[in-house]
Design a protein around this motif. Sequence first.
Motif, PDB file in Angstrom:
ATOM      1  N   LEU A 170      37.166  34.028  21.192  1.00 50.54           N
ATOM      2  CA  LEU A 170      36.635  32.976  22.300  1.00 50.54           C
ATOM      3  C   LEU A 170      37.368  33.333  23.694  1.00 50.54           C
ATOM      4  N   ALA A 171      38.304  34.153  23.807  1.00 49.99           N
ATOM      5  CA  ALA A 171      38.923  34.379  24.942  1.00 49.99           C
ATOM      6  C   ALA A 171      37.969  35.117  25.938  1.00 49.99           C
ATOM      7  N   GLY A 172      37.930  34.325  26.972  1.00 53.21           N
ATOM      8  CA  GLY A 172      37.167  34.876  28.188  1.00 53.21           C
ATOM      9  C   GLY A 172      35.700  34.025  28.197  1.00 53.21           C
ATOM     10  N   GLN A 173      35.446  33.050  27.387  1.00 48.74           N
ATOM     11  CA  GLN A 173      34.318  32.434  27.495  1.00 48.74           C
ATOM     12  C   GLN A 173      34.283  31.333  28.572  1.00 48.74           C
ATOM     13  N   THR A 174      33.367  31.151  29.312  1.00 46.98           N
ATOM     14  CA  THR A 174      33.174  30.081  30.166  1.00 46.98           C
ATOM     15  C   THR A 174      33.180  28.688  29.305  1.00 46.98           C
ATOM     16  N   ASP A 175      33.649  27.790  30.364  1.00 47.80           N
ATOM     17  CA  ASP A 175      33.485  26.448  29.823  1.00 47.80           C
ATOM     18  C   ASP A 175      32.259  25.943  29.355  1.00 47.80           C
ATOM     19  N   GLU A 176      31.099  26.501  30.126  1.00 50.00           N
ATOM     20  CA  GLU A 176      29.769  26.185  29.713  1.00 50.00           C
ATOM     21  C   GLU A 176      29.425  26.879  28.182  1.00 50.00           C
ATOM     22  N   MET A 177      29.910  27.734  28.247  1.00 50.98           N
ATOM     23  CA  MET A 177      29.360  28.818  26.842  1.00 50.98           C
ATOM     24  C   MET A 177      30.245  28.153  25.754  1.00 50.98           C
ATOM     25  N   ARG A 178      31.631  27.609  25.950  1.00 51.55           N
ATOM     26  CA  ARG A 178      32.163  27.006  24.935  1.00 51.55           C
ATOM     27  C   ARG A 178      31.774  25.669  24.506  1.00 51.55           C
ATOM     28  N   GLU A 179      31.204  24.904  25.658  1.00 53.82           N
ATOM     29  CA  GLU A 179      30.513  23.625  25.320  1.00 53.82           C
ATOM     30  C   GLU A 179      29.398  23.843  24.180  1.00 53.82           C
ATOM     31  N   PHE A 180      28.685  25.002  24.652  1.00 52.93           N
ATOM     32  CA  PHE A 180      27.207  25.307  24.007  1.00 52.93           C
ATOM     33  C   PHE A 180      27.658  25.691  22.589  1.00 52.93           C
ATOM     34  N   LEU A 181      28.774  26.464  22.491  1.00 49.78           N
ATOM     35  CA  LEU A 181      29.142  26.919  20.742  1.00 49.78           C
ATOM     36  C   LEU A 181      29.533  25.681  20.010  1.00 49.78           C
ATOM     37  N   LEU A 182      30.419  24.547  20.880  1.00 46.41           N
ATOM     38  CA  LEU A 182      30.693  23.412  19.968  1.00 46.41           C
ATOM     39  C   LEU A 182      29.444  22.590  19.616  1.00 46.41           C
ATOM     40  N   ARG A 183      28.597  22.303  20.418  1.00 46.45           N
ATOM     41  CA  ARG A 183      27.391  21.632  20.114  1.00 46.45           C
ATOM     42  C   ARG A 183      26.557  22.242  19.018  1.00 46.45           C
ATOM     43  N   THR A 184      26.512  23.375  18.975  1.00 49.14           N
ATOM     44  CA  THR A 184      25.532  24.274  18.077  1.00 49.14           C
ATOM     45  C   THR A 184      26.406  24.602  16.835  1.00 49.14           C
ATOM     46  N   SER A 185      27.350  24.016  16.995  1.00 45.76           N
ATOM     47  CA  SER A 185      27.913  24.111  15.496  1.00 45.76           C
ATOM     48  C   SER A 185      27.986  23.253  14.651  1.00 45.76           C
TER      49      SER A 185
ATOM     50  N   ASP B  30      18.253  26.944  29.027  1.00 46.68           N
ATOM     51  CA  ASP B  30      18.183  28.346  28.746  1.00 46.68           C
ATOM     52  C   ASP B  30      19.118  28.652  27.597  1.00 46.68           C
ATOM     53  N   ALA B  31      19.010  28.030  26.471  1.00 42.76           N
ATOM     54  CA  ALA B  31      19.492  28.182  25.229  1.00 42.76           C
ATOM     55  C   ALA B  31      19.102  29.541  24.520  1.00 42.76           C
ATOM     56  N   HIS B  32      17.955  30.018  24.858  1.00 44.95           N
ATOM     57  CA  HIS B  32      17.445  31.446  24.240  1.00 44.95           C
ATOM     58  C   HIS B  32      18.412  32.457  24.966  1.00 44.95           C
ATOM     59  N   GLY B  33      18.498  32.338  26.182  1.00 43.35           N
ATOM     60  CA  GLY B  33      19.344  33.512  27.031  1.00 43.35           C
ATOM     61  C   GLY B  33      21.025  33.429  26.364  1.00 43.35           C
ATOM     62  N   ASN B  34      21.468  32.034  26.247  1.00 41.15           N
ATOM     63  CA  ASN B  34      22.791  32.102  25.563  1.00 41.15           C
ATOM     64  C   ASN B  34      22.892  32.836  24.157  1.00 41.15           C
ATOM     65  N   ILE B  35      21.968  32.343  23.347  1.00 43.23           N
ATOM     66  CA  ILE B  35      21.980  32.880  21.869  1.00 43.23           C
ATOM     67  C   ILE B  35      21.777  34.434  21.969  1.00 43.23           C
TER      68      ILE B  35
ATOM     69  N   HIS C 255      26.385  40.521  21.846  1.00 40.03           N
ATOM     70  CA  HIS C 255      27.886  40.830  22.148  1.00 40.03           C
ATOM     71  C   HIS C 255      28.549  40.678  20.696  1.00 40.03           C
ATOM     72  N   ASN C 256      27.686  40.618  19.621  1.00 35.09           N
ATOM     73  CA  ASN C 256      28.353  40.569  18.280  1.00 35.09           C
ATOM     74  C   ASN C 256      29.351  39.489  18.096  1.00 35.09           C
ATOM     75  N   PHE C 257      28.885  38.264  18.583  1.00 38.21           N
ATOM     76  CA  PHE C 257      29.707  37.204  18.664  1.00 38.21           C
ATOM     77  C   PHE C 257      29.921  36.197  17.191  1.00 38.21           C
ATOM     78  N   LEU C 258      30.065  37.011  16.340  1.00 46.09           N
ATOM     79  CA  LEU C 258      30.028  36.371  14.923  1.00 46.09           C
ATOM     80  C   LEU C 258      28.993  35.382  14.786  1.00 46.09           C
ATOM     81  N   ILE C 259      27.808  36.026  15.116  1.00 46.20           N
ATOM     82  CA  ILE C 259      26.741  34.984  15.047  1.00 46.20           C
ATOM     83  C   ILE C 259      25.552  35.869  14.455  1.00 46.20           C
TER      84      ILE C 259
END
Length: 881
Positions: free
Chosen positions: A271-286, A304-309, A315-319
């Motif tokens: 998670l290091a280096g992720q923006t606040d917006e991306m962290r929020e995206f990760l939390l909600r989609t979990s 732009d959920a498609h772009g985030n995903i 980036h092989n983000f455990l997804i």
Amino acid sequence: MTAAPLGEFHLSTRIPTSAGGRTVTRTRLHTMLTEALTDDAHPCPVALVCAPAGSGKTRAVGDWVRELLAAGDAPTIAWLTIEERHNDLDVVHRAILRSLTDTGNARVQKACAGLDSEAPDLGAQLSAALHELGENIWMVIDDAHLLRDTDVLTDLESFVRWQPPMLRMVIIGRFEPPLALQRLRLDGKLFTLTAKNLAFTSDEAAEMLDEHDVVLSADDLDALMDRTEGWAAGIRLAGMSLEGHPDPSRLIAEFTGDRRAVADYLIEEVLAGQTDEMREFLLRTSVPVSFTVELAEKLTGCTDAHGNIDWLEHHNFLISRITDSPTHYRYHPLLRSYLRAEISRIGHVEVEHLELTAAHWHDEFGDALLALEHAVNSGDHDEIVALLARTSLALIVGGHGEAVDRLLTRAPRSSQDHPSARLIRAAAALASGNIPVATSTLELLDRRRSGLLVDGAAESRVHLLLRESLRVQTAIGTGGIETALNRLRNVGVGSSGDPDLDAFVLLQEGRALLFLGRNDESEVVLGKSLAHARLGDVPLGVMYCLGTLGGVAMSRGDVVRASALADEALAIGRTHSATSDPTFQLAKLIDSWCRYIRMDPDAARLAAESAEALHRAHTETAGFADGAATLFGLDETGNRHSSVTTLHAESPVSSSLPVPPGIRAVLLPAIQYAYLFAGETGWAHELASETHALLGPTGDTAVVEAIVHLHLHRLDLARKTLQPVLDGELECAAGTNLIAAWLVDASIALARKHDSRAHSALTEALRLAEPQSALRPFHDCGPQIRELLVRSTGRFGVLEPFAERLRASFPRSESAASDMLTPRELELLVELPSWRTAEQIAADLCVSVNTVKTHLRGIYRKLGVTSRRDAIAAAQHNGLL
């Protein structure tokens, strides 16, 4: 060549070592890399190792390099670990030259010494210099994902594209660097190791745990593999936590992403280096276990959920994408459990809103179970009961009763008391074989029913139909089927207008009729149920109908139809991952019976597998499956009497088991013969009496009784008992039992020396058996039938091919006759069934006609026969043909 001593390496050009000396040798990965880079026909000049943080990329490649260097005739291997400072062309040039120099290869050192690291065309110069050397040189570039500088990437891309033929490159990174490698991939010159390849196998995980002095049971290891999905960091952290722990099972059950060690690793490395917006995206989609782009948009409000995903996936983000549903994404279980633990920081009201959003989404797309899970997580009573009212049918038909039962334990008490919840709990109890709980639950609904539901609404016809359908299921195990069936019919069957509901209700009516022995009615009703299930596109409903129709076919002894129906049911079960469903296992049992009748050696194994699965499901049919497996395996047992004793103790036709009368009847002759040939006449009498009590005066009962009379040589009584069956006055429920009846008649005729009558009866048995390929009845009734088959060779007309197949199905007995015949006589014996003339045989064997005739006379004399037909029969009897 050999590498230089480790102490002389610059940090970025040093081959990584295993921390604390701990390492698991990934032999399969080493082999894959070596074979890809050294294949004689099509070697790959570039290998790409890409996987998320903690996958063990560097460790695996580092160990592989050390293994290569330790072997003889190893290539020269350079190692460069990329750092942030390498995003500068001059710096990375110097680092590449330094990595080559630090290999300790004097010729490489000399070649590099003559190159200018600041030259703009260093890549071309280096390529030419290495090409001139003509040596095998391999270069490993680790952490390549850190390269971002455009000039550096362009330079490296050019070098990769024009690298000399003796150079091999291994590029390691968390994600694929932008090096335009697609051309190499299309040309088959790029080898890739992904997260899937790097995931630890169970054996590799056990080896890693052993380094921590942790040895797990098979179940615990499976549970840990489910938690970690083979992620190296997860297994390593689990090993550290398990070391010296007194209760590994509990720790593994609690091993989630919010454990301190796991959470720290995820925060620092993932998670290091992720923006606040991306962290929020990760939390909600979990919130959901899996999600689509559209669901992600609803949960996050991000257009732009498609772009985030896409960014996370690249980036092989455990997804990962779900294999069977490529538009659905999911996080690694440990990452999701960490995010779920962290989600509370956005507030419980917002979390409940997210759960309801997910519930509505899954409900809209027809996934009732996931919708209910999110509704329960929200704690919203109104939403829970509304979902239960709408989806109770889908949940019951889909076989989700037990899962819903577990979910409802977390729901508000008022939701648990809702009639829909109680109906589903009754279905869950039936699915787990707990009929008393199902009965009490339905009785509670009866007592509370006063025309109103708990929330004041009138009880719907849907609930009435479901309740009475479940009552029929209960009655099949406890008795009172006729009464339960009448109650169901009084509500109205098959006319609701809902194909799913009609399919389910008709299925229960058809099952009730099957257990009442009314096979014709059952088949008609089940046919309607199947049509509704196909119309409603309910695969499991179709499987249930096909399996039950297979039971009807088995009850009739119709092997061909039972086999076809079972095959289709099994195919649906496998396609829809329903192999643990009891109905799937019952279809498998039907298939094993068909194989048993056709003398397929796999019959016993399949029945035993079904019995084991049904025991795990705690169903009452497990006892029937045990008995069937024992019966089907009698031919292969070492101690037949012991196995027959087991069969008697676990009889599949026992009155204590809920078995349709037709299925009970179809197994009776084989069991009766097993008892008699084991010398257990008392058990045979007991079976005859019990059969009469259960089935009444049917043809099946008469056959079982006639078999006992024949065994005791009461020939007149056997014939008298059997005659109404042979005359068609007394019908057999199972067609295979009519075959058995004619074989008993043939045996009676043989005992009376009435050869003509015996042949006629055997011919009739063959006529009935041939369309079904029913071989088993001929094996069950004793050696006299085999001898009659052999003696009658060539006398069955159009049935002769089936008779020949039947003769071949008997085990060949050891015979001294083969020792008496000379090699030339044995060679001639094989020619006899062809019915070619002595002249034709002589020509083929390159001997005179007189020699053939001399050998024929020798064969006849040694076999004690006087004709060619009798010689063939005697040879088959003695296992020589």
